[in-house]
Design a protein around this motif. Structure first.
Motif, PDB file in Angstrom:
ATOM      1  N   GLN A 190       5.878  -6.113  -2.151  1.00  0.00           N
ATOM      2  CA  GLN A 190       4.481  -6.110  -2.460  1.00  0.00           C
ATOM      3  C   GLN A 190       4.314  -5.053  -3.590  1.00  0.00           C
ATOM      4  O   GLN A 190       4.763  -4.010  -3.602  1.00  0.00           O
ATOM      5  N   ILE A 191       3.566  -5.565  -4.584  1.00  0.00           N
ATOM      6  CA  ILE A 191       3.289  -4.642  -5.602  1.00  0.00           C
ATOM      7  C   ILE A 191       1.606  -4.591  -5.943  1.00  0.00           C
ATOM      8  O   ILE A 191       1.211  -5.352  -5.532  1.00  0.00           O
ATOM      9  N   SER A 192       1.280  -3.345  -6.652  1.00  0.00           N
ATOM     10  CA  SER A 192      -0.001  -3.296  -6.761  1.00  0.00           C
ATOM     11  C   SER A 192      -0.544  -3.892  -8.147  1.00  0.00           C
ATOM     12  O   SER A 192       0.360  -4.157  -8.800  1.00  0.00           O
ATOM     13  N   GLY A 193      -1.739  -3.863  -8.355  1.00  0.00           N
ATOM     14  CA  GLY A 193      -2.179  -4.237  -9.763  1.00  0.00           C
ATOM     15  C   GLY A 193      -1.501  -3.525 -10.926  1.00  0.00           C
ATOM     16  O   GLY A 193      -1.323  -3.985 -11.984  1.00  0.00           O
ATOM     17  N   SER A 194      -1.561  -2.089 -10.579  1.00  0.00           N
ATOM     18  CA  SER A 194      -0.797  -1.610 -11.626  1.00  0.00           C
ATOM     19  C   SER A 194       0.710  -1.633 -11.853  1.00  0.00           C
ATOM     20  O   SER A 194       0.909  -1.555 -12.986  1.00  0.00           O
ATOM     21  N   ASP A 195       1.324  -2.194 -11.117  1.00  0.00           N
ATOM     22  CA  ASP A 195       2.868  -2.683 -11.129  1.00  0.00           C
ATOM     23  C   ASP A 195       2.960  -3.854 -11.770  1.00  0.00           C
ATOM     24  O   ASP A 195       4.006  -4.428 -12.171  1.00  0.00           O
ATOM     25  N   PHE A 196       2.086  -4.787 -11.949  1.00  0.00           N
ATOM     26  CA  PHE A 196       1.906  -6.148 -12.160  1.00  0.00           C
ATOM     27  C   PHE A 196       2.677  -6.427 -13.491  1.00  0.00           C
ATOM     28  O   PHE A 196       3.604  -7.221 -13.833  1.00  0.00           O
ATOM     29  N   VAL A 197       2.295  -5.641 -14.563  1.00  0.00           N
ATOM     30  CA  VAL A 197       2.503  -5.827 -15.819  1.00  0.00           C
ATOM     31  C   VAL A 197       4.089  -5.498 -15.813  1.00  0.00           C
ATOM     32  O   VAL A 197       4.839  -6.423 -16.599  1.00  0.00           O
ATOM     33  N   ARG A 198       4.491  -4.585 -15.427  1.00  0.00           N
ATOM     34  CA  ARG A 198       5.793  -3.977 -15.647  1.00  0.00           C
ATOM     35  C   ARG A 198       6.958  -5.192 -14.558  1.00  0.00           C
ATOM     36  O   ARG A 198       7.918  -5.595 -15.057  1.00  0.00           O
ATOM     37  N   GLU A 199       6.409  -5.505 -13.531  1.00  0.00           N
ATOM     38  CA  GLU A 199       7.224  -6.166 -12.709  1.00  0.00           C
ATOM     39  C   GLU A 199       7.315  -7.682 -13.058  1.00  0.00           C
ATOM     40  O   GLU A 199       8.152  -8.590 -12.960  1.00  0.00           O
ATOM     41  N   VAL A 200       6.231  -8.469 -13.484  1.00  0.00           N
ATOM     42  CA  VAL A 200       5.779  -9.568 -13.864  1.00  0.00           C
ATOM     43  C   VAL A 200       6.010 -10.182 -15.257  1.00  0.00           C
ATOM     44  O   VAL A 200       6.877 -10.764 -15.567  1.00  0.00           O
ATOM     45  N   SER A 201       5.201  -9.453 -16.036  1.00  0.00           N
ATOM     46  CA  SER A 201       5.172  -9.667 -17.492  1.00  0.00           C
ATOM     47  C   SER A 201       6.361  -9.225 -18.210  1.00  0.00           C
ATOM     48  O   SER A 201       6.748 -10.006 -19.159  1.00  0.00           O
ATOM     49  N   GLN A 202       6.909  -8.247 -17.840  1.00  0.00           N
ATOM     50  CA  GLN A 202       8.063  -7.816 -18.579  1.00  0.00           C
ATOM     51  C   GLN A 202       9.400  -7.925 -17.954  1.00  0.00           C
ATOM     52  O   GLN A 202      10.405  -7.293 -18.220  1.00  0.00           O
ATOM     53  N   ALA A 203       9.432  -8.793 -17.126  1.00  0.00           N
ATOM     54  CA  ALA A 203      10.640  -9.629 -16.493  1.00  0.00           C
ATOM     55  C   ALA A 203      11.839  -9.810 -17.285  1.00  0.00           C
ATOM     56  O   ALA A 203      11.101 -10.574 -18.178  1.00  0.00           O
ATOM     57  N   PRO A 204      12.848  -9.829 -17.207  1.00  0.00           N
ATOM     58  CA  PRO A 204      13.874 -10.538 -18.014  1.00  0.00           C
ATOM     59  C   PRO A 204      13.725 -11.869 -18.119  1.00  0.00           C
ATOM     60  O   PRO A 204      13.051 -12.566 -17.191  1.00  0.00           O
ATOM     61  N   GLN A 205      14.087 -12.536 -19.258  1.00  0.00           N
ATOM     62  CA  GLN A 205      14.037 -13.844 -19.581  1.00  0.00           C
ATOM     63  C   GLN A 205      14.562 -14.989 -18.535  1.00  0.00           C
ATOM     64  O   GLN A 205      14.096 -15.873 -18.173  1.00  0.00           O
ATOM     65  N   ASN A 206      15.701 -14.390 -18.031  1.00  0.00           N
ATOM     66  CA  ASN A 206      16.503 -15.379 -17.296  1.00  0.00           C
ATOM     67  C   ASN A 206      16.086 -14.890 -15.767  1.00  0.00           C
ATOM     68  O   ASN A 206      16.752 -15.636 -14.717  1.00  0.00           O
ATOM     69  N   VAL A 207      14.918 -14.426 -15.300  1.00  0.00           N
ATOM     70  CA  VAL A 207      14.517 -14.267 -14.019  1.00  0.00           C
ATOM     71  C   VAL A 207      13.054 -14.974 -13.751  1.00  0.00           C
ATOM     72  O   VAL A 207      12.361 -14.878 -14.548  1.00  0.00           O
ATOM     73  N   TRP A 208      13.220 -15.696 -12.666  1.00  0.00           N
ATOM     74  CA  TRP A 208      12.064 -16.284 -12.252  1.00  0.00           C
ATOM     75  C   TRP A 208      11.317 -15.340 -11.230  1.00  0.00           C
ATOM     76  O   TRP A 208      11.714 -15.077 -10.617  1.00  0.00           O
ATOM     77  N   VAL A 209       9.693 -15.360 -11.506  1.00  0.00           N
ATOM     78  CA  VAL A 209       8.967 -14.361 -10.805  1.00  0.00           C
ATOM     79  C   VAL A 209       7.894 -15.519 -10.201  1.00  0.00           C
ATOM     80  O   VAL A 209       7.347 -16.326 -10.737  1.00  0.00           O
ATOM     81  N   VAL A 210       7.800 -15.429  -8.832  1.00  0.00           N
ATOM     82  CA  VAL A 210       6.744 -16.034  -8.237  1.00  0.00           C
ATOM     83  C   VAL A 210       5.699 -15.143  -7.572  1.00  0.00           C
ATOM     84  O   VAL A 210       6.215 -14.124  -6.860  1.00  0.00           O
ATOM     85  N   VAL A 211       4.478 -15.241  -7.816  1.00  0.00           N
ATOM     86  CA  VAL A 211       3.612 -14.286  -7.346  1.00  0.00           C
ATOM     87  C   VAL A 211       2.517 -14.993  -6.335  1.00  0.00           C
ATOM     88  O   VAL A 211       1.937 -16.216  -6.730  1.00  0.00           O
ATOM     89  N   LEU A 212       2.217 -14.333  -5.427  1.00  0.00           N
ATOM     90  CA  LEU A 212       1.238 -14.595  -4.445  1.00  0.00           C
ATOM     91  C   LEU A 212       0.117 -13.700  -4.760  1.00  0.00           C
ATOM     92  O   LEU A 212       0.259 -12.521  -4.210  1.00  0.00           O
ATOM     93  N   LEU A 213      -1.080 -14.059  -5.051  1.00  0.00           N
ATOM     94  CA  LEU A 213      -2.189 -13.378  -5.333  1.00  0.00           C
ATOM     95  C   LEU A 213      -3.071 -13.446  -4.305  1.00  0.00           C
ATOM     96  O   LEU A 213      -3.343 -14.450  -3.719  1.00  0.00           O
ATOM     97  N   TYR A 214      -3.557 -12.151  -3.828  1.00  0.00           N
ATOM     98  CA  TYR A 214      -4.459 -12.229  -2.395  1.00  0.00           C
ATOM     99  C   TYR A 214      -5.416 -10.865  -2.511  1.00  0.00           C
ATOM    100  O   TYR A 214      -5.099  -9.887  -3.361  1.00  0.00           O
ATOM    101  N   LYS A 215      -6.365 -10.960  -1.735  1.00  0.00           N
ATOM    102  CA  LYS A 215      -6.998  -9.598  -1.839  1.00  0.00           C
ATOM    103  C   LYS A 215      -7.333  -9.339  -0.363  1.00  0.00           C
ATOM    104  O   LYS A 215      -7.598 -10.011   0.383  1.00  0.00           O
ATOM    105  N   GLU A 216      -6.958  -8.105  -0.089  1.00  0.00           N
ATOM    106  CA  GLU A 216      -6.989  -7.594   0.974  1.00  0.00           C
ATOM    107  C   GLU A 216      -8.178  -7.510   1.823  1.00  0.00           C
ATOM    108  O   GLU A 216      -9.106  -7.205   0.867  1.00  0.00           O
ATOM    109  N   GLY A 217      -8.228  -7.899   2.997  1.00  0.00           N
ATOM    110  CA  GLY A 217      -9.592  -7.859   3.625  1.00  0.00           C
ATOM    111  C   GLY A 217     -10.323  -9.067   3.437  1.00  0.00           C
ATOM    112  O   GLY A 217     -11.486  -9.429   4.270  1.00  0.00           O
ATOM    113  N   PHE A 218      -9.843 -10.081   2.711  1.00  0.00           N
ATOM    114  CA  PHE A 218     -10.541 -11.382   2.554  1.00  0.00           C
ATOM    115  C   PHE A 218     -10.019 -12.284   3.445  1.00  0.00           C
ATOM    116  O   PHE A 218      -8.946 -12.693   3.637  1.00  0.00           O
TER     117      PHE A 218
END
Length: 137
Positions: free
Chosen positions: A102-130
Motif C-alpha cells: 500500500q502506498i500513499s499519493g506522495s509515493d505514487f510517482v516514485r513507485e509507479v511512474s519511475q519504476a524500471p522498464q522491465n517491471v510491470w506495475v498494477v495499481v488499484l486506486l481507491y479512496k479510504e472511507g468511500f
C-alpha cells in the motif's frame, strides 16, 4: 426445376417408431446390422518379451555394443532429467511476482511512474472511507 424433396437420414442403425411398426408388419425389409469394427489388437512387440541369460547369449558382440550404447543414453537422459527438475524447483522458489504494498499519493510517482522498464506495475486506486453503494444488498 429444383428438387424440393428432402430425405431424412439419421445416425446409422437408428430408426423411427413408424419404421419399426412397418418392419413388424412386413412392409419394410429387416434393418441391416450396424457396422462394428473388430476390436483393436496391437501387434506383438518382440522387444517387450522378458529377457534372460539365454537371450543375451544369442546376441552378437555388435548387438550387445548397441544395447550398451542405449543404456548409456538412458543414464544420460536420467541424469539430465534430474538436473532439469532440480533447476525447475529452484526457479519455482524464486518469487515470480513482486509484492503487494500500500502506498500513499506522495509515493505514487516514485513507485509507479519511475519504476524500471522491465517491471510491470498494477495499481488499484481507491479512496479510504468511500462506500460503494452498488455493492450493498
Amino acid at each position: 426445376m429444383a428438387d424440393y424433396h428432402f430425405v431424412y437420414k439419421d445416425a446409422e442403425g437408428a430408426s423411427t417408431q413408424w419404421d419399426d411398426i412397418q418392419r413388424k408388419l412386413g412392409n419394410l425389409p429387416p434393418k441391416p446390422p450396424a457396422f462394428k469394427p473388430p476390436p483393436f489388437e496391437p501387434a506383438p512387440d518382440p522387444d517387450s518379451a522378458p529377457k534372460d541369460k539365454s537371450w543375451i547369449d544369442q546376441k552378437t558382440e555388435e548387438e550387445l555394443q548397441d544395447l550398451e550404447d542405449d543404456l548409456d543414453d538412458d543414464r544420460f537422459l536420467e541424469e539430465y532429467r534430474k538436473k532439469r527438475l532440480a533447476d525447475m524447483r529452484k526457479a519455482a522458489k524464486v518469487s515470480k511476482y513482486g509484492s503487494v504494498m500500500q502506498i500513499s499519493g506522495s509515493d505514487f510517482v516514485r513507485e509507479v511512474s519511475q519504476a524500471p522498464q522491465n517491471v510491470w506495475v498494477v495499481v488499484l486506486l481507491y479512496k479510504e472511507g468511500f462506500v460503494d453503494r452498488t455493492l450493498q444488498v
